[in-house]
Design a protein around this motif. Structure first.
Motif, short mmCIF file in Angstrom:
data_model
loop_
_atom_site.label_atom_id
_atom_site.label_comp_id
_atom_site.label_asym_id
_atom_site.label_seq_id
_atom_site.Cartn_x
_atom_site.Cartn_y
_atom_site.Cartn_z
N THR A 128 16.03 27.26 -13.62
CA THR A 128 15.16 28.39 -13.28
C THR A 128 15.62 29.71 -13.89
OG1 THR A 128 16.35 28.89 -11.22
CG2 THR A 128 14.54 27.30 -11.10
N TYR A 187 9.09 30.80 -6.89
CA TYR A 187 10.40 31.00 -7.51
C TYR A 187 11.22 29.72 -7.55
CZ TYR A 187 15.08 32.61 -8.49
OH TYR A 187 16.32 32.75 -9.06
N ASP A 188 11.27 28.97 -6.45
CA ASP A 188 12.10 27.77 -6.41
C ASP A 188 11.71 26.76 -7.47
OD1 ASP A 188 13.61 28.75 -4.35
OD2 ASP A 188 12.54 27.69 -2.77
N ASP A 189 10.45 26.71 -7.82
CA ASP A 189 9.97 25.73 -8.80
C ASP A 189 10.00 26.25 -10.23
OD1 ASP A 189 9.39 23.82 -6.82
OD2 ASP A 189 7.45 24.74 -6.43
N GLU A 190 9.74 27.55 -10.39
CA GLU A 190 9.55 28.07 -11.74
C GLU A 190 10.56 29.14 -12.15
OE1 GLU A 190 5.55 29.43 -12.26
OE2 GLU A 190 4.68 27.75 -11.15
N GLY A 191 11.34 29.66 -11.20
CA GLY A 191 12.17 30.80 -11.54
C GLY A 191 11.30 32.03 -11.75
N TRP A 194 14.87 36.69 -7.36
CA TRP A 194 15.75 35.82 -6.56
C TRP A 194 16.34 36.57 -5.37
CZ3 TRP A 194 20.99 36.31 -5.56
CH2 TRP A 194 21.69 37.30 -6.29
#
Length: 513
Positions: A20, A474-478, A485
Motif C-alpha cells: 500500500t 486505505y487498507d485495500d489501496e493505500g 494512514w
C-alpha cells in the motif's frame, strides 16, 4: 532468505514489501526507521521515567534531530531577492513567483519532510499580479493549488491568507472550495478592524462547503508576535515568521493528574515538577539541533530567510478534559469538564498555571529565551485521552455552550489552540449561522475558530485534513496522500468519528455579537 535478520532489518523489509506504500513513501518510512535506530540523546533518569510513564512525549521527532520541527521561511524576502543557492533571480511577475515558490518548497525541511508552511500567500503574491485579469489569476492559482496537492500531498502543509480583501485572497477561497483538497491546509486571518463582513462570510461559507479554512484571531496573534511577524502552520500552530519551532514536547495532563492527590497538589506540586522535566527535555533536543546538526548553516539561514533566534520550543499539553475530571473526583465532586462551571474553571486555572510556568522557565534556545505554550491536538496513537483542551468526543454540548466552556483557555496558548466544532449538516441551508458562530467565538476570545460539517467528505482530524472516502479504501489501496494512514489510525484509536454533530441556528448564535 537463508540469513537470520535483525529486528531492524525485518522492519526494513516490511516497509519495502508493503503493497500500500508508494516508492516515495517507502523512502520516507525507511529514513524514519534509520533515524530511530540511533541511540537517544543523554537525558536524566527522571525524564526517561516520565516518558515511560506516558506523562511526557517527544512527538517522535527522532533520536538525533537534524531539522527543526516547523520552519517558516520569509518567502516574500525570497521572491524579492532571489536565491544564490538555488540560482534564481528575483521574481518579476506572477508566473515567476509561483514557479519560485514551487522550487523552494522542496528545500524546506520539517518534521514531515514536507514544508508545513507555504506562506502568507496573498501578501506575497499581490506585488506580482500586475494587469492580469481576474480570470487569468484564477487559472494560475488553480493550477498552483493542484500542483501543491499533487507534488506535496501532505495535509500538514499550511497556507495563510487575509485579513485584507484582495484578489489573491478571494481567488484562493474560491479555488479551495471548488477543489476540496486535503492540501494545503488553510487559515484565514480575521481582523475586525480590517476584514469586511462580506469577506468573512465567504470564508465561513467555505467552511460549510469543505470544512476549511481555520479562522484566526489576527489581533490576538499579532499581539504575541508583532504585526505580520507570524504564521499559522501544520495543524494550527502559531509561530514566528523567519523562524519556527525547533522542537515540540508535550505533557499528558491525564497521566499527570493521576499522580496528584488533589487539584491543589496538582497545581502546586505535580504540574511544576513535570514542567521542569519538559524544559530539560526541550533543552536537550534543541541543543543537539542548534549545536551539532549544522542545520543553521543551511541556505535558508545564510540567505536570511530564517533566523536562528526566531526558533522556540513548543511546550505542548493534551488531556485537559480527563485531567479535570480526575481531579474533580479526587476532590469529591462529580462535575464534568465542558458541562459544569466549576470543572471548566479548574481547567482555565490549569491553563493559567501552565502559562505562568512557561513564562517563568528560561530555555536554552527560545524566542526571547522562552518556550511557547501550545494546546496539542493529539496524534493517531492517543487512546482514551482528548486532544488539547477539547471536550471529549461524543459528549460535546451545543456549539454556543461549547464556546462558553472553552473560550477561557485561548488567551494562554500563544503557539496555537484549536477547538473543532462539529456542526450538523443543516447549516448548509443556513450558512449565516456559521458566520455568526465564528464571529461570536472570536469576540468571546477564541484564538482560532475551526469547524467540521458532518456531511462533508473533507474533515479535520486533529487539525490536518482527511477525506473519509480515502480512509474507507486505505487498507485495500493505500493512498497517494502521506497523511491518510494517520487519519485511518486516528479513526481507529481516538474516536474522531464519534464527534457529535450539533445544530447551530441563526436564532441562538447572535448572543455573541
Amino acid at each position: 532468505m537463508s540469513k537470520q535478520l535483525t529486528e531492524l532489518q525485518e522492519r526494513f523489509y516490511q516497509i519495502i514489501n508493503n503493497p500500500t506504500l508508494s516508492p516515495k513513501q517507502k523512502n520516507q518510512w525507511l529514513a524514519l526507521e534509520a533515524e530511530a535506530s540511533l541511540p537517544y540523546m543523554d537525558i536524566s533518569d527522571d525524564i526517561e521515567q516520565a516518558m515511560k510513564d506516558g506523562v511526557i512525549c517527544d512527538m517522535f521527532e527522532g533520536h538525533a534531530p537534524f531539522k527543526p520541527r516547523y520552519v517558516l521561511p520569509d518567502y516574500a524576502k525570497f521572491l524579492s531577492q532571489g536565491s544564490e543557492y538555488l540560482e534564481l533571480s528575483p521574481a518579476e511577475n506572477l508566473d515567476d513567483a509561483l514557479n519560485m515558490l514551487n522550487i523552494i518548497y522542496h528545500h524546506v525541511p520539517s518534521v514531515t519532510n514536507i514544508p508545513v508552511y507555504v506562506g502568507q500567500l496573498d501578501d506575497m503574491l499581490m506585488p506580482y499580479v500586475g494587469d492580469l485579469s481576474d480570470e487569468e489569476i484564477y487559472q494560475k492559482i488553480k493550477r498552483f493549488w493542484i500542483m501543491l496537492d499533487r507534488t506535496l500531498p501532505d495535509a500538514f502543509m499550511h497556507a495563510n491568507i487575509g485579513p485584507a480583501d484582495n484578489i489573491i485572497c478571494r481567488t484562493i477561497l474560491r479555488v479551495d472550495a471548488e477543489l476540496k483538497q486535503i492540501a494545503p491546509n488553510l487559515t484565514f486571518m480575521y481582523d475586525p478592524a480590517v476584514t469586511s463582513d462580506d469577506l468573512l462570510r465567504q470564508a465561513t461559507s467555505n467552511i460549510v462547503e469543505c470544512s476549511k479554512p481555520h479562522i484566526a484571531n489576527y489581533p490576538m496573534h499579532a499581539a504575541a508576535y508583532g504585526d505580520k511577524r507570524f504564521g499559522i502552520v501544520s495543524c494550527y500552530n502559531s509561530l514566528p515568521l523567519a523562524g519556527g519551532s525547533n522542537t515540540l514536547v508535550r505533557m499528558n495532563l491525564k497521566h499527570a493528574a493521576e499522580k496528584a492527590e488533589s487539584a491543589e497538589d496538582f497545581l502546586n506540586e505535580v504540574l511544576p515538577t513535570y514542567s521542569k522535566l519538559m524544559v530539560e527535555l526541550m533543552d536537550v533536543r534543541s541543543s543537539f539541533l542548534h549545536e551539532s546538526s549544522n542545520y543553521f548553516k543551511h541556505f535558508l539561514a545564510t540567505e536570511g530567510l530564517i533566523e536562528e533566534g526566531r526558533f522556540a520550543p513548543m511546550f505542548g499539553i493534551y488531556g485537559m478534559a480527563e485531567a479535570v475530571n480526575i481531579l474533580m473526583e479526587k476532590d469529591g465532586q462529580s462535575l464534568k469538564y465542558g458541562h459544569d462551571i466549576a470543572a471548566n474553571e479548574l481547567g482555565h486555572a490549569i491553563s493559567g498555571k501552565l502559562a505562568e510556568i512557561v513564562e517563568a522557565s528560561p530555555v536554552k534556545y527560545g524566542l526571547n529565551g522562552k518556550a511557547v505554550l501550545h494546546s496539542q491536538g493529539g496524534i493517531s496513537i492517543d487512546k482514551d485521552v482528548t486532544p488539547g483542551v477539547r471536550i471529549p468526543y461524543g459528549t460535546e454540548p451545543d456549539p454556543v455552550t461549547y464556546v462558553h466552556a472553552t473560550a477561557g483557555h485561548h488567551k494562554y496558548y500563544t503557539s496555537g489552540i484549536s477547538d473543532i466544532l462539529t456542526i450538523d449538516e443543516t447549516v448548509k441551508s443556513n450558512p449565516e449561522a456559521m458566520f455568526n458562530l465564528c464571529k461570536g467565538a472570536i469576540n468571546m476570545g477564541y484564538r482560532e475558530f475551526t469547524a467540521n460539517v458532518a456531511s462533508n467528505d473533507l474533515v479535520r482530524v486533529t487539525g490536518y485534513m482527511i477525506k473519509l472516502s480515502d480512509i474507507a479504501k486505505y487498507d485495500d489501496e493505500g493512498s497517494r496522500k502521506n497523511t491518510t494512514w494517520l487519519g485511518a489510525e486516528a479513526a481507529c484509536n481516538t474516536g474522531i468519528l464519534d464527534r457529535a454533530p450539533r445544530v447551530v441556528s441563526f436564532e441562538t448564535t447572535p448572543v455573541y455579537k
